[in-house]
Structures are given as structure tokens and as C-alpha cells.
Write a protein that holds these residues in place. Structure first.
Motif, PDB file in Angstrom:
ATOM      1  N   ARG A   1      55.362  40.752  46.060  1.00  0.00           N
ATOM      2  CA  ARG A   1      54.356  41.179  45.077  1.00  0.00           C
ATOM      3  C   ARG A   1      53.608  42.351  45.683  1.00  0.00           C
ATOM      4  O   ARG A   1      53.073  42.250  46.781  1.00  0.00           O
ATOM      5  N   MET A   2      53.570  43.472  45.001  1.00  0.00           N
ATOM      6  CA  MET A   2      52.912  44.669  45.524  1.00  0.00           C
ATOM      7  C   MET A   2      51.480  44.745  44.988  1.00  0.00           C
ATOM      8  O   MET A   2      51.268  44.853  43.780  1.00  0.00           O
ATOM      9  N   SER A   3      50.504  44.686  45.878  1.00  0.00           N
ATOM     10  CA  SER A   3      49.099  44.747  45.455  1.00  0.00           C
ATOM     11  C   SER A   3      48.347  45.910  46.085  1.00  0.00           C
ATOM     12  O   SER A   3      47.154  46.078  45.842  1.00  0.00           O
TER      13      SER A   3
ATOM     14  N   GLY B   1      44.271  46.643  40.140  1.00  0.00           N
ATOM     15  CA  GLY B   1      45.640  46.330  39.762  1.00  0.00           C
ATOM     16  C   GLY B   1      46.591  47.476  40.065  1.00  0.00           C
ATOM     17  O   GLY B   1      46.182  48.639  40.130  1.00  0.00           O
ATOM     18  N   VAL B   2      47.857  47.147  40.259  1.00  0.00           N
ATOM     19  CA  VAL B   2      48.882  48.149  40.581  1.00  0.00           C
ATOM     20  C   VAL B   2      49.808  48.307  39.384  1.00  0.00           C
ATOM     21  O   VAL B   2      50.408  47.340  38.907  1.00  0.00           O
ATOM     22  N   CYS B   3      49.933  49.519  38.911  1.00  0.00           N
ATOM     23  CA  CYS B   3      50.686  49.816  37.692  1.00  0.00           C
ATOM     24  C   CYS B   3      52.188  49.800  37.926  1.00  0.00           C
ATOM     25  O   CYS B   3      52.680  50.063  39.028  1.00  0.00           O
TER      26      CYS B   3
ATOM     27  N   THR C   1      54.866  44.705  40.713  1.00  0.00           N
ATOM     28  CA  THR C   1      53.516  45.158  41.022  1.00  0.00           C
ATOM     29  C   THR C   1      52.507  44.189  40.405  1.00  0.00           C
ATOM     30  O   THR C   1      52.821  43.479  39.448  1.00  0.00           O
ATOM     31  N   SER C   2      51.302  44.186  40.938  1.00  0.00           N
ATOM     32  CA  SER C   2      50.338  43.147  40.558  1.00  0.00           C
ATOM     33  C   SER C   2      49.892  43.229  39.102  1.00  0.00           C
ATOM     34  O   SER C   2      49.499  42.233  38.508  1.00  0.00           O
ATOM     35  N   LEU C   3      49.963  44.417  38.492  1.00  0.00           N
ATOM     36  CA  LEU C   3      49.559  44.558  37.091  1.00  0.00           C
ATOM     37  C   LEU C   3      50.485  45.568  36.396  1.00  0.00           C
ATOM     38  O   LEU C   3      50.073  46.653  36.008  1.00  0.00           O
TER      39      LEU C   3
END
Length: 540
Positions: A416-418, A436-438, A323-325
Motif C-alpha cells: 500500500r503506497m501512502s 491521500g495518494v492519488c 495507492t492509499s486514495l
């Protein structure tokens, strides 16, 4: 429903009819024992196959979670509670039909490994409801496995048969059960995809690298975790847990015998004395997988990167993602806790004494890169989340991906999951308001969870269907986007290569590109680690 019976090697199971997200029927069989309860002298040891049962097993009720600190997300902040049983080695099977003589339409099988830092979690329907995936022609299997000290205590004496990785060995036995029994559920034992998230993802990666799993699965998906992430390696805690539990004996055999006899609650309380300690973003796990001393039941006996670079592992199509973040997860807690974590920013594998000048020099370089001239400040949540994303997750994931791209004989996909929507439950739980994605938010698109709600034909509904298509296409064909004839999947996803690190960004739309934007930060870590002979852990 009373006549919905499936007969497996251990005996008959009663199932029930349920409905998927479209209201169509599927069959569920819950709480199926795949191993003997690991009690008494079986505690810490490799699992033994389940024995035959008398009568009809009730598969309409879920089995026990494995005894551990289970996370309760109800309330303002997550809480941990001791819960479960040692009699927990069960799995759930979901299918559309049962095998009858002459049936040839066997479906691809997807076997999921849950996450939870090797310390918590289960295959419970509250988080891993099958309703989304069961819109497709697959057979789905979810398993429990031993956690914490019960699953990952290790003793470096092969004669004691407790060399570590009992939790991973549970997963191997579950895969063997699938090979023997899944045809009864109209599953194809020659087309099994193993997938997992977080520590479940790292588990999948360990099983890709293990000689024990040859032929047990044929594709693998790793969501937010690899064997090369710092938290995916346990430390040697035998002496400490023996002392904390009152089993401080003369030798390892006596310690083992004592630990096998004490009450499980006492053991878990001793385990949690260490688990509760605060550690930095690159910290080693207190309990988790290890490199074992050589023995017939060992999962791995070499460092993961050594195995990857050698090419001596299971060559199956691989899909890695993140995930993105991811590090939003690590902003949770009091300001004091986060501040303490920010004192130690290096991966433990750098192996420097924290009082040494070299440690201080490298640690300051990290501070400078992420915080500039400022001191590490837990109130700067965006920076903290980015730092933890890179050190805790992305550095290890990219090490694995780049290694496999060089040596794997099958395609290696990277995503990448955003995407951000009302389904991003964990970001809400941790009260993170910036973009951001947790870590964990991807689970809410693939499975039905108690944390999310959405309406039909909404943006969330469409996003779920896109995720489900990508994952089940990969399970069916080894290619997540096998054609461009699907209006949900409108791009081509190239496998990553040594020359071009192709990836798919799963956002509001699907965007295929070269080199994820996070590579700019990861190059800093590549430069920082040059000349360092990294220690991933002891070979025990």
C-alpha cells in the motif's frame, strides 16, 4: 555515437548514450518495430511479427503513439486530443551494454505496460523516462499497444479472427520479441519481470492468467489494477460502433470489412461518442479486455476469478499494490458530472436493473455506509474519493490477491503506497488538498516524468531510490527485500497468506503489518455482495 549499433532479428538499430539520475551513462534504442503496422485487413486482428528492414533503423527517435485520445496534462486541467498513428507497435529498450561473443553477464529484464484506461497513453519519455530505473543493473523495455476500439473491439465469431483483446495480443508479441532479441542488449531472457500501472497493471494480470504467455515472463508486478476491477472489462460495442461510424451492415463479416476500410479518425470519433458518457464508480469499461470465444489466439476464454480459483495460470512470484486514495482521480470534473456518477454506486457485476427495488436497496446501503444520513454530495471530496477508491480499485484488487494467495505456488506480495511528497504529481494536477495518494502518483517515483522536479539528496530523491530498489530487487530475485543490509530497506516484507494478509506500507518509512487499514471498508463490500451471483461480463 554513430557506431552504437545493435543487431536484432529484423536488422541493425542505431542507439545513443544517455545519462541516468546519477549522471552515469546508459544506452537507449527507441521506436523499434516489433509488429507489422496493423493497417487495412490487419486492423482489429492479432498482430503479425515485424518484417526485416533495409539499412539501419534509427533508434534515436521515439516512435508514434497509438492513435487515440491522448491526455495533455499541461494547463489548468487535463485535456484529451486525438493524436498518434496506427503504425505504432514499437518498443524502447534501455541497457548498459550490448552483447558481445563471450559475454556472460546477462541482466534481469523489466518489461513495462503503460496505463490509460485502455483508451489512451503510450511509452513516451515524457511520463516514463528510464533515468531512475537505469541506476540499477537491469535492461528495461517499454512498449506501445493498440488502444480503444482499435485494440479492444470484439466480434464473437472466431472465423473472422477479430475476437477481441488485440491490444493484449500486441503485448504478448512484444514479450515474444523480447525472448528472441533481448540477449543482444545483454538482457537475460530467462529472467523477465512484467510490470504495469493502472490498465497496464490489469493487462499484466490478464497475461498472468493467459495460456499464451507460458514461459514469456518469470515475475509480475501489478500497480493499481487487476483483471477483476470493474473498469478492466470491456462491453460488447460492435453494433453501436458500427451504427455510429456508418458501417451498419447485414452481418458481422460485412461490418468488420467496413470498419477496416474507414478512416481511423472516423472510427475513433464513433468510439468516443460512447466513451464520453458519464458512469458510476463500478461501471464496466466501454472498450477493454474481454473473455473471448475459443480460438487459437485467445488471451483468456474463462472468467478471471474462475481461472484464479482453478490455479490454471502462470505460477510466478506476484506483487500487487495500490495507492492509499486511488479515487482522487475521480473527483476531477464538474460538480454536475460527479453528482451524476454518484447515482449509481454498485459494481456493474451485481447485474441489477437500475430501476429495480433491489438495486435501490443496495445502492442506499452504500450511501448510508459512506455518507451516513446525508445525500451523496460531490462537494464532500474526501468521501467521494474513498468511495471510488473502494469500488473502482480496491474491491477488485483484493479479490485477486485473496484468490491468488489460495492457489499460487509462488510468493504473493501486497503493498500500500501512502507516501506524500513533491513527487505526487497527479494529486496536484487534480487539485486535491486533503491527505491521500492519488492513482498514478506511484509512476512518478519509478520513472522520470515531465511533471516532477526534485533536488539531489532530498526526501524525494531518497524515496525514488527506495522504490527503485524494491522494484528491481523483485525483478532480480523474486523478493523485494532479500536482506536487511540495505539502509533504504530496513524491514522484512512477508508474502501474504490465507491466514495473514501481510502487506508493506510504503510511506515516509517502510512499515510491514497485517491486514491493511482499508480492509475495514472492504468487509462492508464482502457483506453486501453475499448471496449475489456476480456477472463479470458476457463470454463473447
Amino acid at each position: 555515437m554513430s557506431d552504437l549499433i545493435c543487431i536484432v532479428e529484423q536488422g541493425p538499430i542505431r542507439g545513443q548514450i544517455e545519462r541516468d539520475m546519477d549522471g552515469d551513462p546508459f544506452l537507449s534504442f527507441l521506436g523499434i518495430p516489433y509488429a507489422k503496422p496493423p493497417l487495412g485487413k490487419l486492423r482489429f486482428k492479432p498482430p503479425q511479427p515485424a518484417e526485416k528492414w533495409q539499412g539501419i533503423h534509427d533508434g534515436t527517435k521515439e516512435g508514434n503513439p497509438c492513435y487515440s485520445l491522448q491526455v495533455d496534462f499541461r494547463g489548468k486541467l487535463p485535456k484529451f486530443r486525438l493524436k498518434g498513428s496506427e503504425n505504432c507497435l514499437v518498443l524502447n529498450v534501455f541497457t548498459h551494454q550490448l552483447f558481445k561473443s563471450g559475454t556472460e553477464n546477462l541482466c534481469p529484464v523489466m518489461v513495462f505496460v503503460h496505463g490509460g484506461a485502455f483508451m489512451t497513453g503510450s511509452c513516451s519519455r515524457t511520463t516514463f523516462g528510464p533515468e531512475n530505473l537505469m541506476t540499477q543493473d537491469i535492461v528495461l523495455v517499454l512498449m506501445n499497444y493498440r488502444l480503444g476500439a482499435l485494440g479492444f473491439l470484439s466480434i464473437d465469431d472466431s472465423s473472422l479472427q477479430a475476437t477481441g483483446n488485440a491490444g493484449l495480443k500486441d503485448q504478448v508479441l512484444a514479450l515474444k520479441w523480447v525472448q528472441k532479441n533481448i540477449k543482444q542488449f545483454c538482457g537475460d531472457p530467462s529472467n523477465v519481470t512484467l510490470f504495469g500501472q493502472s490498465s497496464g497493471s490489469a493487462s499484466v494480470h490478464y497475461l498472468v492468467l493467459s495460456p499464451l504467455t507460458k514461459g514469456l515472463f518469470h515475475k509480475a508486478i501489478m500497480q493499481s489494477g487487476t483483471a477483476t476491477c470493474p473498469w478492466a472489462r470491456g462491453s460488447n460495442n460492435l453494433v453501436e460502433i458500427a451504427r455510429s461510424s456508418g458501417c451498419n451492415r447485414k452481418n458481422k463479416r460485412e461490418i468488420l470489412e467496413c470498419l477496416q476500410k474507414i478512416k481511423v479518425k472516423r472510427l475513433i470519433k464513433a468510439q468516443n461518442k460512447k466513451f464520453a458518457r458519464i458512469s458510476g464508480p463500478g461501471a464496466q469499461a466501454h472498450f477493454g479486455p474481454c473473455v473471448e470465444v475459443r480460438n487459437p489466439s485467445a488471451v483468456i476464454t474463462q472468467e478471471p476469478m474462475v481461472i484464479i480459483n482453478s490455479g490454471n495460470y502462470n505460477h510466478v512470484p506476484l506483487m500487487f499494490g495500490y495507492t492509499s486514495l486511488e479515487g482522487i482521480l475521480n473527483t476531477w470534473g464538474t460538480r454536475c458530472q460527479v453528482k451524476k456518477k454518484l447515482r449509481d454506486l454498485l459494481p456493474y457485476s451485481f447485474n441489477y436493473d437500475k430501476k429495480s427495488a433491489k438495486f435501490r436497496e443496495l445502492n442506499q446501503k452504500v450511501v448510508q455506509f459512506y455518507f451516513g444520513n446525508d445525500k451523496p454530495d460531490p462537494r464532500k471530496k474526501e468521501i467521494v474519493a474513498q468511495l471510488f477508491t473502494d469500488v473502482t480499485f480496491l474491491r477488485g484488487i483484493f479479490q485477486a490477491v485473496k484468490g491468488h494467495v489460495k492457489t499460487c505456488q509462488k510468493p504473493v506480495y501486497l503493498y500500500r503506497m501512502s507516501i506524500e511528497s513533491e513527487l505526487n504529481a497527479f494529486k496536484k494536477i487534480f487539485k486535491y488538498e486533503s491527505k491521500g495518494v492519488c492513482h498514478g502518483d506511484d509512476v512518478c517515483y519509478i520513472f522520470k516524468t515531465e511533471h516532477t522536479k526534485y533536488s539531489a539528496k532530498s526526501y524525494e530523491d531518497r524515496s525514488i531510490r527506495r522504490f527503485v530498489k524494491l522494484w528491481t530487487n523483485f525483478a532480480k530475485t523474486g523478493n523485494p527485500i532479500p536482506s536487511n543490509n540495505d539502509e533504504l530497506l530496513t524491514t522484512y516484507w512477508y508474502p501474504a497468506s490465507e491466514k495473514y494478509l501481510y502487506f508493506l506500507d510504503i510511506g515516509e518509512e517502510l512499515i510491514a503489518d497485517v491486514d491493511p487499514p482499508d480492509m475495514n471498508r472492504l468487509r462492508f463490500w464482502e457483506e453486501l455482495s453475499k448471496g449475489i451471483k456476480e456477472k463479470y461480463s458476457h463470454t463473447r
